[in-house]
Scaffold this active site. Sequence first.
Site, mmCIF file in Angstrom:
data_model
loop_
_atom_site.group_PDB
_atom_site.id
_atom_site.type_symbol
_atom_site.label_atom_id
_atom_site.label_comp_id
_atom_site.label_asym_id
_atom_site.label_seq_id
_atom_site.Cartn_x
_atom_site.Cartn_y
_atom_site.Cartn_z
ATOM 1 C CG ASP A 84 34.364 -9.628 8.636
ATOM 2 O OD1 ASP A 84 33.375 -10.132 7.866
ATOM 3 O OD2 ASP A 84 35.507 -10.199 8.848
ATOM 4 C CG HIS A 111 34.946 -17.157 -3.205
ATOM 5 N ND1 HIS A 111 35.872 -18.065 -2.973
ATOM 6 C CD2 HIS A 111 34.705 -16.320 -1.983
ATOM 7 C CE1 HIS A 111 36.275 -17.983 -1.744
ATOM 8 N NE2 HIS A 111 35.865 -16.809 -1.295
ATOM 9 C CG ASP A 162 32.012 -13.396 3.765
ATOM 10 O OD1 ASP A 162 32.800 -13.300 2.575
ATOM 11 O OD2 ASP A 162 32.709 -13.411 4.688
ATOM 12 C CG ASP A 178 38.430 -11.018 1.919
ATOM 13 O OD1 ASP A 178 37.732 -10.034 2.154
ATOM 14 O OD2 ASP A 178 38.358 -12.112 2.396
#
Length: 937
Positions: A277, A669, A611, A535
């Site tokens: 992440d 998004h 992201d 996610d």
Amino acid sequence: MHALHLIISACAVASVIGVDRNNFKTCSESSFCKRNRDLEPKDSRFHVVPGTINIGSGRVTFELLNDEASFVGEVITLVDNTARLMINEKAPLHPRYVVKDSLDGEPKTAPLKLEEQTDASVRVNFGSEGRASAVIVFKPFRVDFLMDKEIVTSLNSRGLMNFEHYRKPALVQHDPPAPTEATEEHHEGEEGQENHEQPPAEEHQAPPEPTYEDWTETYKSHTDHRPKGPSSLGMDISFPGVEHVYGIPEHADSLALKLTKGNGAHHSEPYRLYNLDVFEYELNNPMALYGSIPVMMAHNAQHSTSVFWNNAAETWIDVSNSLAKSGILSMLSYFHGSDETPQIDTHWFSESGIIDVFVMLGPKPHDLFRQYAALTGPTPLPPMFSIAYHQCRWNYNDQEDVYGVNKGYEDHDIPVDVIWLDIEHTDGKKYFTWDVAKFPNSKEMLDKLWSYGRRMVTIVDPHIKREDGYHIHSDASSQGLYIKNHNGGDYDGWCWPGSSSWIDFTSPDIRKWWAEQLSLSRYSGSTTSLFTWNDMNEPSVFNGPEITMHKDAKHHGDWEHRDVHNVYGMLQPQATGEGQVARSGGRDRPFVLSRAFFAGSQRFGAIWTGDNTADWGHLKASMPMLLSIGLTGLTFAGADVGGFFKNPDSELLIRWYQAGAHQPFFRAHAHLDTKRREPYLHDENVMQRIRNAILARYSRLPFWYTLYYHASKTGVPTMRPLWVEFPSEEATFSLEEEYLIGSALLAKPVTEAGVSSWDVYLPGKDEVWYATDDLSRYTGGQTITLSVTLDRIPLFQRGGSIIPTKERIRRSTVQMLNDPLTLTVALNNQGSAKGDLYMDDETTFDHHSGKYLLRNFEFTAGKFTSRNGDTAGSYRSESWVQRIDVIGITAQPATVTLTLSNGSQRQLAFYFNASHSRLVIRKPDVNIGEDFDIVIA
């Protein structure tokens, strides 16, 4: 401040200032990476034990020896020019993990033929028409794979193979060991390795030979206990005659991989595959990101080949170049009559597992897609709504907010198929629940959206809040469904809910339990129009090492997390999708979006690139990232339109919609702290440009759906680098900002601010390309400069293609099912074109039982024909042909005559535009499933 708040605040800071590299290891901070990377090319320490070669049906088995241990190896010949090399310890102290979840069943073996066997090597022939061969060299050990008598892939030709066999802890000593037989063997096994954790010599008395002192390793405040000791392995893989390699996603880097070692190295670090992440990731960087697919494709003008390193542990890959010589020189000289040839050298090393390498020998790009799909499975045909437009935000506040978003699209006549809800929709971050204060009647909300033909997606992450009374936690805790820590208790870490534990998806029984949670009776407030977003499934652990799980955590079968890390994130969407299918009684196709992925993830749904940030660099980077992911089998992928972090200006947002509309997965998004940016919130000019981009997507959905049908059969990506369709055209090998959609459309989205012109390379010197907006005709094999405005991006239809579209504006795909079709025929230099169209009910699995329609279209010598492309299909569509556009026709016809399958004929109205060389045939009004001819006289 509460610990969780501190963690989240740190993450928020990271989102502002960029990735914090201190959170993530470099190779020198990963002891196994450093040990393997420090190895230098030389004759391999491994050799085949004489007399152990056994040639059977579809495999050659043998024993390998180095200075300290015995290993077993086998070369397995598979169908369709594919082979597999597996090497494991002969008698390991502990079992070593072999990845099986990546494969779509057991690979099919193929017969082999012994070509030659000597005291030094064995050569076997296999594959389609006997074009493939494998040569196993005994000492030093090496395996060469040949296609049409040319070496295309060579394993261990540089002697970098390493295999750290399991040892007894008693061998680990800080003092120089006594001269026993065991320690002498141990010392010999350390040849070529360094113990990077030793202090300098003047500060510490090092033993005569390096010893394994890193049975534990500390990174920051985290200790990895390594109860089985070091177990890494590695091997070099070379591609003679090649100067470009691709794949090994996910990295925010170029399409053609950069060099990481040796002369001309662009990166100082190897490419890393370790699902992590990473907040606001950096561009042009080999750092690990959310997903890992250990597949690399090598290509030159003569052939394509690829390798699949089937290992789910942390993996690093160095890329360098050289001239082929030394170990493989003699073979190359034999076949080429030359002393040297350029090649790409790669070095792969993983922390645990076994050496398990699939080699796919092509020889062309489309062959590689088929060969890899035979191993890991193709992308199943997704439901139509999932390839349409999605609107997401972290977070829509409540039920009324959702209704307002739906109304905004309705009032401004903008199509959208799915509205998404992020973590704030839940009751205190407890998944499979609703915050009843914000969403008091979720079923009513879902049903209202469905009345417009729209679905919803809610987020369901793998971390479970440790809260008494929460039914998911109660079940998981009482039934032993959580991953365990190294001491055997439930693994407990921090994520969005605070104290959390993680479901162990490596267990088939636990995956079955998870699937049951998707049932309408278990997921209270859900309906069959609700789908799922998985996610944070790398897995993300806010207070774990590198923001992920400790490697010594325990999984089903007593495997450590280090063994299964990269495959873990694939298994959650597998279970989620199975739950959606079961929920519908096996009738409806699932839709799951996952952030983490591995080889084989294409079987279970879509992914996105994580992201990203609202800047021009991230828009530009989305192209090579998605192309790399598609090349390695995962064709259903997209990037967050507009960027997740920060606020795009109107120009960037428009350009991102124009790009996203021409990429496989199309979702907008945005982060919680960004301004609202739904299309209808902007001024009229901005909104109309965004609307036009969305309409372009919806009009071409029949074309996209047909591409996904072919992907489901052959594994070919929907979004392709130019060299896939033009494999001998070297000018295309490094192009990454333009791409093909199928083989018929070429797109080059605008990725810079304030430009009024844009250079586009059109491949194929004998090709014709037509701009889709003004129908301008261009010859291939050249770079053109095209004027661009905010209303225009370069998009071209290839001469010789036929593309189906639907031109009516609808609010969602549900209403479009039976809409009429337009067929755009773009003629090549020979005045001909071909295309096809796939149709079914767009939702269910009925196509598996023959309820589908495949039409083949052809235009040649002034005649258009439509024929059934698959007699097994029995789907009856209500759609009819509304219009046929023929582009590139030079003379006005006298008549246009339609002939139906029953022999009846009628004259059709038409319009001819000489300046655009365009013929518009109006209202054939024939059902799309019927055979018919149109003759232009």
